[in-house]
Design an enzyme around this catalytic site. Structure first.
Site, PDB file in Angstrom:
ATOM      1  N   GLY A   1       4.545  -5.621  16.296  1.00 61.15           N
ATOM      2  CA  GLY A   1       5.475  -5.200  17.068  1.00 61.15           C
ATOM      3  C   GLY A   1       5.060  -5.511  18.457  1.00 61.15           C
ATOM      4  O   GLY A   1       3.772  -6.057  18.751  1.00 61.15           O
TER       5      GLY A   1
ATOM      6  N   GLU B   1      -7.390  -7.378  13.174  1.00 60.79           N
ATOM      7  CA  GLU B   1      -7.391  -7.831  11.843  1.00 60.79           C
ATOM      8  C   GLU B   1      -5.829  -7.625  11.261  1.00 60.79           C
ATOM      9  O   GLU B   1      -5.108  -6.985  12.134  1.00 60.79           O
ATOM     10  CB  GLU B   1      -8.029  -6.913  10.743  1.00 60.79           C
ATOM     11  CG  GLU B   1      -9.582  -6.816  11.051  1.00 60.79           C
ATOM     12  CD  GLU B   1     -10.261  -5.577  10.295  1.00 60.79           C
ATOM     13  OE1 GLU B   1     -10.145  -5.606   8.914  1.00 60.79           O
ATOM     14  OE2 GLU B   1     -11.186  -4.992  10.945  1.00 60.79           O
TER      15      GLU B   1
ATOM     16  N   GLU C   1      -3.819  -7.272   7.539  1.00 61.71           N
ATOM     17  CA  GLU C   1      -4.051  -6.916   6.132  1.00 61.71           C
ATOM     18  C   GLU C   1      -2.842  -6.433   5.309  1.00 61.71           C
ATOM     19  O   GLU C   1      -2.005  -5.733   6.003  1.00 61.71           O
ATOM     20  CB  GLU C   1      -5.400  -6.025   5.774  1.00 61.71           C
ATOM     21  CG  GLU C   1      -6.548  -6.551   6.380  1.00 61.71           C
ATOM     22  CD  GLU C   1      -7.135  -7.673   5.588  1.00 61.71           C
ATOM     23  OE1 GLU C   1      -6.533  -7.935   4.545  1.00 61.71           O
ATOM     24  OE2 GLU C   1      -7.969  -8.219   5.804  1.00 61.71           O
TER      25      GLU C   1
END
Length: 254
Positions: free
Chosen positions: A66, A136, A138
């Protein structure tokens, strides 16, 4: 006069859009056997430092993708933009479901967030990437995600997104967003049960008797007018179906 009126009102310090991105991953366990399916959520790990090298707010915590809504765009437009920027994904089902404005939810100030959920098929997330402010990116099962140290009030947002999607799975045709254009009734059943473990859908005798009669499903026919079949998940041919444009107004699989 207008400027004088504006001075009477206090405005927020920021306006953001957060997106819960869901997918169903599949894993083959045996030849001609139905694949194992898992509902997963895409999260980013916030970078420890921001672009200026200062400690990042909620750094090293996992969060929903976001960002801030730009001047001249709506929160919905911002959600679609952020979906593309943070994951490399575009053009998929995005639905608004809540506004989060609890005082103190963000230490940067009075930040109001619009929350959305998106459904993206697994193959479109293979090229997912971390944006500049993310260390990251995931995929997690829902159980895994809710055990992580999450930023801001994203634990609440994720729970509410999941609950809404479970409701939408039996009151709308969003199951099609997890499926190929042509699918078997078994594949539809497994997708529904991956999101919502419902006894009436799990009961084969009930589901396979009712599903072919649903007004929003239609048989896929070949050039000879015969129903097309596939052996992709079984040794025996299974009939193929697809969703049509029928509008659904009520609970649909019961």
């Amino acid at each position: 006069m207008v400027q004088q009126e504006k001075k009477k009102y206090i405005t927020p310090d920021g306006y953001t859009a957060d997106i819960a991105i869901f997918t169903i991953t599949t894993k083959k366990t045996a030849e001609k056997a139905p694949p194992e399916m898992l509902l997963k959520l895409l999260l980013i790990k916030r970078a420890a430092k921001d672009r200026e090298g200062s400690p990042n707010v909620e750094g090293d915590k996992w969060a929903l993708p976001g960002g801030f809504v730009n001047a001249g765009e709506t929160a919905y437009e911002a959600a679609k933009r952020e979906l593309k920027e943070e994951t490399g994904v575009t053009g998929f089902h995005v639905k608004h479901f809540g506004v989060y404005d609890h005082p103190g939810r963000d230490q940067r100030g009075w930040i109001i967030s619009n929350a959305f959920y998106a459904i993206v098929q697994e193959e479109f997330l293979h090229q997912r990437k971390a944006n500049d402010d993310a260390a990251e990116v995931e995929l997690f099962t829902i159980q895994e995600a809710l055990k992580l140290e999450l930023a801001f009030d994203h634990y609440t947002i994720i729970n509410e997104a999941i609950n809404l999607m479970k409701k939408d799975m039996v009151q709308t045709t969003i199951a099609q967003k997890f499926l190929p254009e042509e699918f078997t009734l078994s594949e539809l059943q497994r997708v529904l049960l991956t999101v919502r473990d419902d006894a009436k859908i799990r009961a084969d005798s009930l589901f396979f008797a009712k599903a072919p009669k649903l007004p929003f499903l239609e048989k896929v026919l070949d050039e000879k007018g015969l129903q097309k079949k596939t052996k992709r998940n079984s040794f025996r041919p299974s009939q193929l179906y697809r969703f049509n444009a029928e509008i659904v107004m009520d609970s649909i699989y019961y």
